[in-house]
Scaffold this motif. Structure first.
Motif, PDB file in Angstrom:
ATOM      1  N   ARG A 290      32.579  28.331  46.789  1.00  0.00           N
ATOM      2  CA  ARG A 290      33.948  28.830  46.696  1.00  0.00           C
ATOM      3  C   ARG A 290      33.899  30.349  46.654  1.00  0.00           C
ATOM      4  O   ARG A 290      33.201  30.930  45.815  1.00  0.00           O
ATOM      5  CB  ARG A 290      34.627  28.316  45.432  1.00  0.00           C
ATOM      6  N   PRO A 291      34.624  31.042  47.532  1.00  0.00           N
ATOM      7  CA  PRO A 291      34.639  32.502  47.452  1.00  0.00           C
ATOM      8  C   PRO A 291      35.228  32.945  46.125  1.00  0.00           C
ATOM      9  O   PRO A 291      36.053  32.265  45.516  1.00  0.00           O
ATOM     10  CB  PRO A 291      35.548  32.890  48.629  1.00  0.00           C
ATOM     11  N   LEU A 292      34.769  34.102  45.666  1.00  0.00           N
ATOM     12  CA  LEU A 292      35.344  34.668  44.458  1.00  0.00           C
ATOM     13  C   LEU A 292      36.795  35.016  44.684  1.00  0.00           C
ATOM     14  O   LEU A 292      37.242  35.235  45.809  1.00  0.00           O
ATOM     15  CB  LEU A 292      34.575  35.933  44.059  1.00  0.00           C
ATOM     16  N   ALA A 293      37.546  35.070  43.594  1.00  0.00           N
ATOM     17  CA  ALA A 293      38.936  35.482  43.680  1.00  0.00           C
ATOM     18  C   ALA A 293      39.004  36.916  44.194  1.00  0.00           C
ATOM     19  O   ALA A 293      38.052  37.689  44.060  1.00  0.00           O
ATOM     20  CB  ALA A 293      39.588  35.377  42.307  1.00  0.00           C
ATOM     21  N   PRO A 294      40.133  37.303  44.809  1.00  0.00           N
ATOM     22  CA  PRO A 294      40.278  38.692  45.263  1.00  0.00           C
ATOM     23  C   PRO A 294      40.063  39.667  44.108  1.00  0.00           C
ATOM     24  O   PRO A 294      40.274  39.332  42.934  1.00  0.00           O
ATOM     25  CB  PRO A 294      41.727  38.733  45.781  1.00  0.00           C
ATOM     26  N   LEU A 295      39.668  40.884  44.459  1.00  0.00           N
ATOM     27  CA  LEU A 295      39.345  41.873  43.437  1.00  0.00           C
ATOM     28  C   LEU A 295      40.529  42.141  42.519  1.00  0.00           C
ATOM     29  O   LEU A 295      40.355  42.292  41.303  1.00  0.00           O
ATOM     30  CB  LEU A 295      38.873  43.172  44.100  1.00  0.00           C
ATOM     31  N   TRP A 296      41.735  42.174  43.087  1.00  0.00           N
ATOM     32  CA  TRP A 296      42.894  42.487  42.237  1.00  0.00           C
ATOM     33  C   TRP A 296      43.133  41.385  41.212  1.00  0.00           C
ATOM     34  O   TRP A 296      43.574  41.660  40.082  1.00  0.00           O
ATOM     35  CB  TRP A 296      44.140  42.726  43.092  1.00  0.00           C
ATOM     36  N   VAL A 297      42.816  40.133  41.564  1.00  0.00           N
ATOM     37  CA  VAL A 297      42.961  39.041  40.611  1.00  0.00           C
ATOM     38  C   VAL A 297      41.920  39.176  39.496  1.00  0.00           C
ATOM     39  O   VAL A 297      42.217  38.972  38.311  1.00  0.00           O
ATOM     40  CB  VAL A 297      42.825  37.678  41.327  1.00  0.00           C
ATOM     41  N   LEU A 298      40.695  39.534  39.872  1.00  0.00           N
ATOM     42  CA  LEU A 298      39.655  39.728  38.866  1.00  0.00           C
ATOM     43  C   LEU A 298      39.985  40.907  37.953  1.00  0.00           C
ATOM     44  O   LEU A 298      39.747  40.848  36.739  1.00  0.00           O
ATOM     45  CB  LEU A 298      38.310  39.957  39.552  1.00  0.00           C
ATOM     46  N   LEU A 299      40.546  41.979  38.524  1.00  0.00           N
ATOM     47  CA  LEU A 299      40.950  43.130  37.702  1.00  0.00           C
ATOM     48  C   LEU A 299      42.040  42.742  36.713  1.00  0.00           C
ATOM     49  O   LEU A 299      42.015  43.141  35.545  1.00  0.00           O
ATOM     50  CB  LEU A 299      41.415  44.277  38.591  1.00  0.00           C
ATOM     51  N   ALA A 300      42.999  41.939  37.192  1.00  0.00           N
ATOM     52  CA  ALA A 300      44.058  41.479  36.287  1.00  0.00           C
ATOM     53  C   ALA A 300      43.480  40.607  35.178  1.00  0.00           C
ATOM     54  O   ALA A 300      43.893  40.685  34.012  1.00  0.00           O
ATOM     55  CB  ALA A 300      45.122  40.715  37.081  1.00  0.00           C
ATOM     56  N   GLY A 301      42.489  39.757  35.525  1.00  0.00           N
ATOM     57  CA  GLY A 301      41.857  38.928  34.511  1.00  0.00           C
ATOM     58  C   GLY A 301      41.102  39.744  33.488  1.00  0.00           C
ATOM     59  O   GLY A 301      41.145  39.457  32.285  1.00  0.00           O
ATOM     60  N   ALA A 302      40.401  40.796  33.961  1.00  0.00           N
ATOM     61  CA  ALA A 302      39.678  41.667  33.022  1.00  0.00           C
ATOM     62  C   ALA A 302      40.653  42.398  32.111  1.00  0.00           C
ATOM     63  O   ALA A 302      40.406  42.537  30.902  1.00  0.00           O
ATOM     64  CB  ALA A 302      38.814  42.660  33.798  1.00  0.00           C
ATOM     65  N   LEU A 303      41.768  42.860  32.667  1.00  0.00           N
ATOM     66  CA  LEU A 303      42.769  43.567  31.863  1.00  0.00           C
ATOM     67  C   LEU A 303      43.365  42.638  30.812  1.00  0.00           C
ATOM     68  O   LEU A 303      43.469  42.988  29.625  1.00  0.00           O
ATOM     69  CB  LEU A 303      43.876  44.114  32.770  1.00  0.00           C
ATOM     70  N   ALA A 304      43.737  41.411  31.245  1.00  0.00           N
ATOM     71  CA  ALA A 304      44.302  40.443  30.298  1.00  0.00           C
ATOM     72  C   ALA A 304      43.264  40.023  29.264  1.00  0.00           C
ATOM     73  O   ALA A 304      43.584  39.855  28.079  1.00  0.00           O
ATOM     74  CB  ALA A 304      44.823  39.222  31.058  1.00  0.00           C
TER      75      ALA A 304
END
Length: 682
Positions: A290-304
C-alpha cells in the motif's frame, strides 16, 4: 540468533543421521524416495540446437523439496551430468518457491509437484537417426517439519536425434515452462552495505505489486526472515534486505522477485552499481503493498499527534512546567507573544534535532527507533539530574535564569521548558502520530524532518495560540503573589518525575548506577545553591566534585533489572518464538518499555488483569511481550516492519491468520472481546 543456529544444527544432524542410515541401501530408482523424480525430454533433439530437459519431482504427503538457495536451512540440489561428447547442460531454471518458516527459520521450498528445467546444447555434428543416453546423478534433500533425509538417484533418458523439427513434444512442458518466472529484459543494480543488500530493479511503475518478496539466489548473504522494504522511484523498484550470514561480498546477484500471491514473478540478475536513495514506499515485509499516505496527510497526522501529546499520560509529569508558562502568559501582550514563540521554538528545535539524530544514526547502520534517547542509561541519568535540579529550583532552593519559572525567567525559561517538554514527551506515540512517525523512518530525509517539525509544532501549538490570541489569555488567572506559592506546589509533581526517572535509572543500570546519579544530582544542587548564596569556595568544590563524578560515569558497573513477571505468563519475544507460538494457536503480542507511561497505563487497564488472564486461558491465547526498555535491534526491525516508530505496539494474531494491529489506547475489555471472538471462529 542462538535459536537459529541451534535449529540449523538440528537439521544438519538429522540429515547426517539419514545419510548414515541410507549408506549401503541408497535407492537405485528415484521412485523409492520420499520425493520421487524422473528425467523428461521435451522433444527429439536437433543438431546445433537446444533440447530442454526437466527434472520432475513429486514430494510425498508432508514432504517438501528445496529451491537452489534453500534459505536458513536445508540443502540445494546437486547435479552431475553424463552427456555425449560435445553436449553441454546449462543452468537449471527453478519455478517460484514458497516460503516456509520452521522454528523461526525461513525455508525456500516446494510442497507440491514441481519441475526444474535444464537447457542442453546439442553440437552441430551430432549424429542423427538414433537415440543417445543422457544420465544425471541427482542429490537432493527431502524434509518434513520434523525430519530431513538426503536422497539421490541416477536419472536416465534416451533422446532421439533428428535433423528435422518434430511436433512430438511432451505437453507437460507447457505448464512447467509457464511456472518459470520470466527473465527481466534489463540488468538490475545492487549495492552491499554492512547492514543491507540494496537492489534497484527496472520495473514499470504501472506494474502492480501486492505482497512482494525477493528470493536471493546467493546463500549466506541476507537475513531471510528480515523485513524487506520496497520503494518505487519512477520505473525502478528499490529493495532493501537486511544482511546476515557468512558471505561478505558478491560479484553478482541473481534472484526471483515475487509480485503477488498469484504466482506472478520475474527472474533478475544484478551487477554492482548505483542504487538510488529515496522513493515512495510501497511495501514492507509481507504486508500488502500500500503506498504511503500523501505527505500533507502525514503532516496533518504529525501535527494532530503532537497536539494530543499535551494530554497523553506520558506528558503529565511535565505539565507543571507548562502551567507556569500559562500563568506568566497573562502578564503582557508582548511578553505572551515572545514566550509563546520561544516555547514553540524550543519544542520544534528539539523535535527536529532528535529526528535528525535518529535518521543519521539509522543511516549509519544503527537499529534504533523513536524514543531512542530514553534507551540510553547515560541520557536517563542526565534527565534525572536535571529533574532534581528543576525540583530544587521550583522549591526555592536557588534561582538561575535558565531554570527560573518566575518573572526573571523570560524567554530563556520558555525556550528551556520547550526543549525539556519535547525531549521527555516525544518518546510516547499517541493517536495520529504513529503512522506519521513510522513513515518518517522510510521517507526521504527532508520529508521526514518536515514531519518531526510538524510534531513539534503540534506539541507547542496551545502555547503559541495563547501568545497570539488575547481572548484565550483572558481566561487565565491574573499574575500575582499566588504564583510564588504555586511554583513551590509544582515542585511536588516535578519531584515525582524525578522519582520516576530514578526508578528507570535503577531498571537500566541497577542500584549502584542509581546511587551514582543521586549523588550527581546532589552535587549539582549544592553547586547551584552555593552560587546563589555567594559561597564561592563551596560552589567551586561542589562543581569539581560534580565534574569528577561525570568523568567516572562510564566506569560505573551497570546491571539491568530483570523483566517484571507478567500475570499472563508472557513469553519473551523473538521472531523464532513468535513463529513457534503462531503454530500453537492465537497470539497476543505487545511491545512495551519501562519509560513508556502509555504502555504502563494500558498494562494496568487492559493487559495485566485477572479477567484477561482467564479469557486467554479459556481460548488458548498465547501472550508474548517484547521489552524495548533498552536498545534491541531485533525489536526495532520488527517495529519498522509494522510501520511503528516506537512503543506501544499491540498485535493480535488470530489462529492461522495474519496480524491485526490494535489501537494504542486499550479499553478494559479490548483483549477479552478478541479472545472470546476466537471461540466463535469456525
Amino acid at each position: 540468533m542462538r535459536a537459529r543456529i541451534l535449529a540449523i544444527l538440528r537439521i544438519v544432524v538429522l540429515a547426517l543421521l539419514g545419510s548414515f542410515l541410507a549408506l549401503g541401501a541408497l535407492p537405485a530408482q528415484a521412485n523409492d524416495n520420499n520425493i520421487s523424480a524422473e528425467l523428461v525430454a521435451e522433444a527429439p533433439a536437433q543438431p546445433g540446437s537446444t533440447v530442454w530437459l526437466a527434472l520432475h519431482f513429486r514430494p510425498g504427503p508432508g514432504w517438501h523439496g528445496y529451491w537452489s538457495n534453500p534459505g536458513d536451512a536445508g540443502f540445494g540440489m546437486e547435479l552431475a551430468w553424463h552427456l555425449p561428447d560435445g553436449w553441454h547442460a546449462g543452468t537449471p531454471l527453478y519455478p517460484l518457491p514458497q516460503q516456509l518458516v520452521i522454528s523461526g527459520l525461513m525455508n525456500h521450498v516446494y510442497e507440491g509437484d514441481y519441475a526444474v528445467l535444464v537447457p542442453v546444447d546439442v553440437p552441430p555434428g551430432a549424429q542423427t537417426g538414433h537415440s543417445v543416453p543422457v544420465n544425471v546423478d541427482a542429490n537432493w534433500l527431502a524434509c518434513t517439519d520434523k525430519i530431513c533425509v538426503p536422497e539421490r538417484a541416477t536419472l536416465t533418458q534416451n533422446i532421439a536425434v533428428s535433423d528435422r523439427a518434430s511436433d512430438d513434444s511432451d505437453p507437460r512442458f507447457d505448464g512447467w515452462r509457464a511456472a518459470l518466472p520470466p527473465p527481466l529484459d534489463r540488468q538490475a543494480d545492487f549495492a552491499l552495505t554492512p547492514d543491507a543488500l540494496r537492489l534497484a530493479i527496472p520495473l514499470p511503475a504501472t506494474m502492480a505489486l501486492t505482497r512482494p518478496h525477493v528470493f536471493v539466489g546467493q546463500p549466506q548473504l541476507v537475513d531471510y526472515t528480515g523485513a524487506q522494504i520496497f520503494r518505487r522511484k519512477g520505473d525502478t523498484l528499490l529493495v532493501d534486505i537486511p544482511r546476515e550470514g557468512l558471505a561478505k561480498s558478491a560479484d553478482a546477484i541473481t534472484g526471483i522477485l515475487k509480485l503477488d500471491d498469484g504466482g506472478n514473478a520475474i527472474r533478475f540478475t544484478a551487477a554492482p552499481g548505483d542504487v538510488p536513495k529515496g522513493g515512495t514506499l510501497v511495501a514492507s515485509g509481507d504486508q500488502s503493498a500500500r503506498p504511503l499516505a500523501p505527505l500533507w496527510v502525514l503532516l496533518a497526522g504529525a501535527l494532530a499527534g503532537g497536539l494530543l501529546l499535551n494530554i497523553m499520560p506520558c506528558v503529565f509529569p511535565i505539565l507543571s512546567l507548562k502551567a507556569m508558562s500559562l500563568a506568566r502568559a497573562g502578564e503582557s501582550e508582548a511578553d505572551a507573544r515572545r514566550e509563546g514563540l520561544a516555547y514553540t521554538l524550543g519544542v520544534v528545535l528539539a523535535c527536529v534535532a532528535l529526528g535528525a539524530l535518529l535518521l543519521g544514526l539509522r543511516a549509519g547502520g544503527s537499529q534504533i527507533g523513536w524514543a531512542f534517547q530514553l534507551q540510553e542509561p547515560g541520557v536517563v541519568l542526565a534527565l534525572l539530574v536535571l529533574a532534581c535540579a528543576i525540583t530544587a529550583n521550583l522549591a526555592g532552593l536557588f534561582e538561575l535564569p535558565s531554570f527560573s519559572f518566575t518573572r526573571s525567567g523570560g524567554r530563556s525559561s520558555a525556550f528551556a521548558t520547550g526543549l525539556l517538554a519535547a525531549f521527555v514527551a516525544t518518546p510516547c506515540t499517541g493517536p495520529f502520530m504513529a503512522a506519521a512517525m513510522g513513515a518518517a523512518l522510510l521517507l526521504p530525509w527532508w520529508q521526514a524532518l518536515l514531519l518531526f517539525a510538524a510534531l513539534g509544532l503540534g506539541l507547542g501549538l496551545p502555547f503559541l495560540m495563547l501568545g497570539f490570541v488575547p481572548p484565550l489569555r483572558r481566561l487565565l488567572p491574573r499574575p500575582g503573589r499566588w504564583m510564588e506559592t504555586f511554583r513551590k506546589i509544582l515542585a511536588i509533581p516535578m519531584g515525582l518525575t524525578a522519582l520516576a526517572l530514578a526508578w528507570l535509572a535503577w531498571r537500566l543500570g541497577g542500584p549502584l548506577f542509581l546511587g551514582w546519579g543521586l549523588v550527581l544530582a546532589g552535587g549539582l544542587i549544592l553547586a547551584f545553591w552555593a552560587w546563589n548564596r555567594g559561597r564561592r569556595k563551596t560552589h567551586i568544590a561542589a562543581m569539581a566534585f560534580f565534574v569528577l563524578l561525570i568523568v567516572l560515569v562510564p566506569f560505573v558497573p551497570r546491571q539491568q533489572a530483570a523483566m517484571e513477571e507478567s500475570l499472563l505468563d508472557a513469553r519473551s519475544f523473538s521472531p523464532e518464538a513468535l513463529a513457534e507460538a503462531r503454530r500453537e494457536g492465537p497470539v497476543f503480542l505487545w511491545f512495551t518499555a519501562d519509560w513508556c507511561l502509555t504502555c504502563k497505563v494500558n498494562e494496568n487497564v487492559a493487559i495485566e488483569r485477572e479477567a484477561t488472564r482467564a479469557a486467554f486461558a479459556r481460548q488458548g491465547v498465547i501472550a508474548m511481550r517484547g521489552d524495548w526498555t533498552q536498545r534491541d535491534p531485533v525489536i526495532t526491525r520488527f517495529l519498522t516492519e509494522h510501520g511503528a516508530a516506537g512503543v506501544p505496539l499491540y498485535l493480535w494474531y488470530p489462529a492461522g491468520e495474519e496480524a491485526q494491529q490494535l489501537p494504542q489506547m486499550l479499553t478494559p475489555d479490548s483483549l477479552i472481546d478478541l479472545a472470546e471472538a476466537e471461540a466463535k471462529t469456525p
